[in-house]
Design a protein around this motif. Structure first.
Motif, mmCIF file in Angstrom:
data_model
loop_
_atom_site.group_PDB
_atom_site.id
_atom_site.type_symbol
_atom_site.label_atom_id
_atom_site.label_comp_id
_atom_site.label_asym_id
_atom_site.label_seq_id
_atom_site.Cartn_x
_atom_site.Cartn_y
_atom_site.Cartn_z
ATOM 1 N N ALA A 179 0.778 -1.608 0.149
ATOM 2 C CA ALA A 179 -0.456 0.069 -0.157
ATOM 3 C C ALA A 179 0.523 1.611 -0.389
ATOM 4 C CB ALA A 179 -1.054 0.292 0.785
ATOM 5 N N ILE A 180 1.913 1.482 1.552
ATOM 6 C CA ILE A 180 2.894 2.404 1.327
ATOM 7 C C ILE A 180 3.822 2.386 -0.416
ATOM 8 C CG2 ILE A 180 4.624 3.508 1.723
ATOM 9 C CD1 ILE A 180 3.806 2.148 4.381
ATOM 10 N N GLN A 181 4.309 1.039 -0.903
ATOM 11 C CA GLN A 181 4.860 1.045 -2.520
ATOM 12 C C GLN A 181 3.825 1.860 -3.012
ATOM 13 O OE1 GLN A 181 6.369 -2.418 -4.091
ATOM 14 N NE2 GLN A 181 7.758 -1.335 -4.564
ATOM 15 N N MET A 182 2.616 1.591 -3.510
ATOM 16 C CA MET A 182 2.067 1.407 -4.734
ATOM 17 C C MET A 182 1.362 3.022 -4.769
ATOM 18 S SD MET A 182 1.691 -1.080 -6.748
ATOM 19 C CE MET A 182 3.340 -1.075 -6.319
ATOM 20 N N SER A 183 1.477 3.881 -3.403
ATOM 21 C CA SER A 183 0.984 4.956 -2.919
ATOM 22 C C SER A 183 1.543 5.861 -3.574
ATOM 23 C CB SER A 183 1.373 5.508 -1.501
ATOM 24 O OG SER A 183 0.021 4.461 -0.577
ATOM 25 N N ASN A 184 3.072 5.863 -3.924
ATOM 26 C CA ASN A 184 3.586 6.870 -4.965
ATOM 27 C C ASN A 184 3.129 6.687 -6.474
ATOM 28 O OD1 ASN A 184 5.808 7.894 -5.900
ATOM 29 N ND2 ASN A 184 7.815 7.072 -4.065
ATOM 30 N N ASP A 185 3.247 7.524 -6.688
ATOM 31 C CA ASP A 185 2.889 8.558 -8.036
ATOM 32 C C ASP A 185 3.973 7.688 -9.153
ATOM 33 O OD1 ASP A 185 0.583 9.289 -6.895
ATOM 34 O OD2 ASP A 185 1.438 11.775 -6.745
ATOM 35 N N THR A 186 5.158 7.544 -8.822
ATOM 36 C CA THR A 186 5.849 6.945 -9.568
ATOM 37 C C THR A 186 5.106 5.587 -10.203
ATOM 38 O OG1 THR A 186 7.538 5.576 -7.925
ATOM 39 C CG2 THR A 186 7.922 7.795 -8.718
ATOM 40 N N TYR A 187 4.611 5.281 -9.447
ATOM 41 C CA TYR A 187 3.954 3.919 -9.987
ATOM 42 C C TYR A 187 3.042 3.922 -10.928
ATOM 43 C CZ TYR A 187 7.036 1.132 -7.083
ATOM 44 O OH TYR A 187 8.238 0.338 -6.432
ATOM 45 N N ASN A 188 2.352 3.634 -12.435
ATOM 46 C CA ASN A 188 1.701 3.468 -12.891
ATOM 47 C C ASN A 188 0.158 2.305 -12.401
ATOM 48 O OD1 ASN A 188 2.171 0.806 -14.170
ATOM 49 N ND2 ASN A 188 3.328 2.321 -15.653
ATOM 50 N N ALA A 189 -0.748 2.060 -13.549
ATOM 51 C CA ALA A 189 -2.506 1.328 -13.450
ATOM 52 C C ALA A 189 -1.628 0.148 -13.611
ATOM 53 C CB ALA A 189 -2.824 1.863 -14.208
ATOM 54 N N SER A 190 -0.925 0.243 -13.935
ATOM 55 C CA SER A 190 0.038 -1.662 -14.491
ATOM 56 C C SER A 190 0.079 -2.030 -13.496
ATOM 57 C CB SER A 190 0.623 -1.367 -15.899
ATOM 58 O OG SER A 190 1.237 -2.997 -15.703
ATOM 59 N N ASN A 191 1.172 -1.491 -12.927
ATOM 60 C CA ASN A 191 2.525 -1.935 -11.630
ATOM 61 C C ASN A 191 1.394 -2.276 -10.467
ATOM 62 O OD1 ASN A 191 4.569 0.989 -12.138
ATOM 63 N ND2 ASN A 191 4.618 -1.543 -12.985
ATOM 64 N N ARG A 192 0.212 -1.147 -10.994
ATOM 65 C CA ARG A 192 -0.159 -0.930 -9.245
ATOM 66 C C ARG A 192 -2.002 -2.655 -9.259
ATOM 67 N NH1 ARG A 192 -1.571 5.510 -9.283
ATOM 68 N NH2 ARG A 192 0.059 5.604 -7.368
ATOM 69 N N ALA A 193 -2.119 -3.125 -10.526
ATOM 70 C CA ALA A 193 -2.595 -3.635 -11.272
ATOM 71 C C ALA A 193 -2.219 -5.562 -10.515
ATOM 72 C CB ALA A 193 -2.789 -3.982 -12.590
ATOM 73 N N GLN A 194 -0.862 -5.267 -10.714
ATOM 74 C CA GLN A 194 -0.135 -6.499 -10.696
ATOM 75 C C GLN A 194 0.249 -6.790 -9.104
ATOM 76 O OE1 GLN A 194 3.919 -5.378 -12.568
ATOM 77 N NE2 GLN A 194 3.312 -5.892 -14.402
ATOM 78 N N ALA A 195 0.360 -5.504 -8.282
ATOM 79 C CA ALA A 195 0.104 -5.488 -6.994
ATOM 80 C C ALA A 195 -0.822 -6.064 -6.447
ATOM 81 C CB ALA A 195 0.654 -4.216 -6.395
#
Length: 349
Positions: free
Chosen positions: A94-110
């Protein structure tokens, strides 16, 4: 006073028989190692011995109960430990994906990984012991699941004792819990003596008993700020505030490619704090079992010493008594022989 020959004979035989009985009794005591072998030996002592043995047997049963309780608490502690690890991993994501450097694809993988964490958490929250009893369902240990799919909010989960878990409440005006007993107390095991046999549903303070199951809604609760339905946070609504639903909300945000809000992390923090407290409390219960066991063993030693003094024979004293009784028997036999010869006919020959 006249003493007949038959009276001399009867007294002599009675004396010999009495000494023989004393010898047989002492030999039995020496062979068994017990002073009391029959009720007639010492009725008062036998009654006390039976009472002492009954008490010691009860202490042994308490020790067995304690071993069973510890095994159940180890299961609960393991489930909570695994849950804490899963929550910590989800919090990191959750903390990692809160960073704006991650895109929608990264968040889908998470989100896919969070989905696996949800399955792991659900298994831990519905954990069963070897008898198939749920350890996080309060006193309703025989329910199929402690946390069931929420019929009002698909994808979310409700504790089996909460109104949100009731299917019939969808068609009735008043929500009634599916399993009311899940909210009342837990299973307890007797591990020590008590001055009464009365047990209340919230009996937490009785040192003679230990709780071996817990109310899942209290164990896995959160502050209730992170459950989102259709992207809208529900802080006071028909959704259970449990960590499993927090995970579902996290997964939904990540699948939508959105940045996880801070409320999710705050609720995971509150869940971790609560689970750590519960785990520490379980450790306290385990320590209490050990204390009760040590106290029982100390008491048992005192009872055993008392029983030995009442029941067991003194070997040295027994051998001394046996020697004296054998000498007395020999003397009685010699006297009987001499008395038997005291007849007028012996002087007329």
């Amino acid at each position: 006073m006249r003493i007949s020959t038959s009276q001399f004979h009867s007294q002599g035989v009675t004396s010999i028989q009495r000494h023989q009985e004393d010898i047989l009794k002492t030999q039995l005591q020496l062979s068994t190692g017990k002073r009391v072998n029959a009720p007639g030996d010492d009725p008062v002592a036998l009654s006390q011995i039976n009472a002492l043995k009954s008490t010691m047997s009860t202490i042994d049963q308490f020790a067995k109960n304690g071993d069973y309780a510890k095994s159940q608490l180890v299961l609960e502690e393991t489930a909570i430990g695994d849950s804490i690890s899963s929550i910590q991993r989800a919090r990191e994501l959750a903390i990692q994906m809160s960073n704006d450097t991650y895109n929608a694809s990264n968040r889908a993988q998470a989100a896919a990984e969070v989905g696996q964490i949800i399955e792991q958490m659900r298994n831990m929250m519905n954990y069963s012991n070897s008898e198939g009893e749920k350890i996080f369902a309060g006193s309703s240990v025989n329910v199929e699941q402690a946390f069931v799919p929420d019929p009002r909010n698909p994808g979310y989960y409700a504790y089996v004792g909460s109104p949100q878990s009731d299917q019939t409440a969808l068609t009735t005006a008043t929500a009634v819990a599916l399993d009311v007993q899940a909210n009342y107390g837990s299973r307890f095991v007797q591990i020590g003596f008590d001055d009464n046999d009365y047990l209340e549903a919230d009996d937490f303070g009785d040192a003679s008993r230990v709780r071996i199951t817990d109310n899942g809604s209290a164990v896995f609760k959160t502050d209730g700020n992170s459950v989102a339905v259709d992207g809208v946070f529900v802080t006071d609504g028909p959704v259970d505030n449990n960590i499993l639903n927090t995970m579902v909300s996290l997964k939904n945000f990540l699948e939508a490619g959105e940045r996880p809000p801070d409320e999710l992390i705050l609720d995971m923090d509150s869940a971790l704090e609560n689970l750590s407290f519960v785990r520490a409390e379980i450790g306290g219960r385990q320590n209490r079992i050990e204390s009760q066991y040590d106290g029982g063993e100390t008491f048992k030693l005192a009872l055993e010493e008392r029983r030995m003094n009442l029941e067991e024979t003194d070997i040295v004293k027994g051998i001394t008594d046996l020697t004296q009784q054998q000498n007395a028997l020999q003397m009685a036999q010699q006297v009987f022989t001499r008395v038997s010869e005291m007849s007028l006919f012996n002087y007329l020959r």
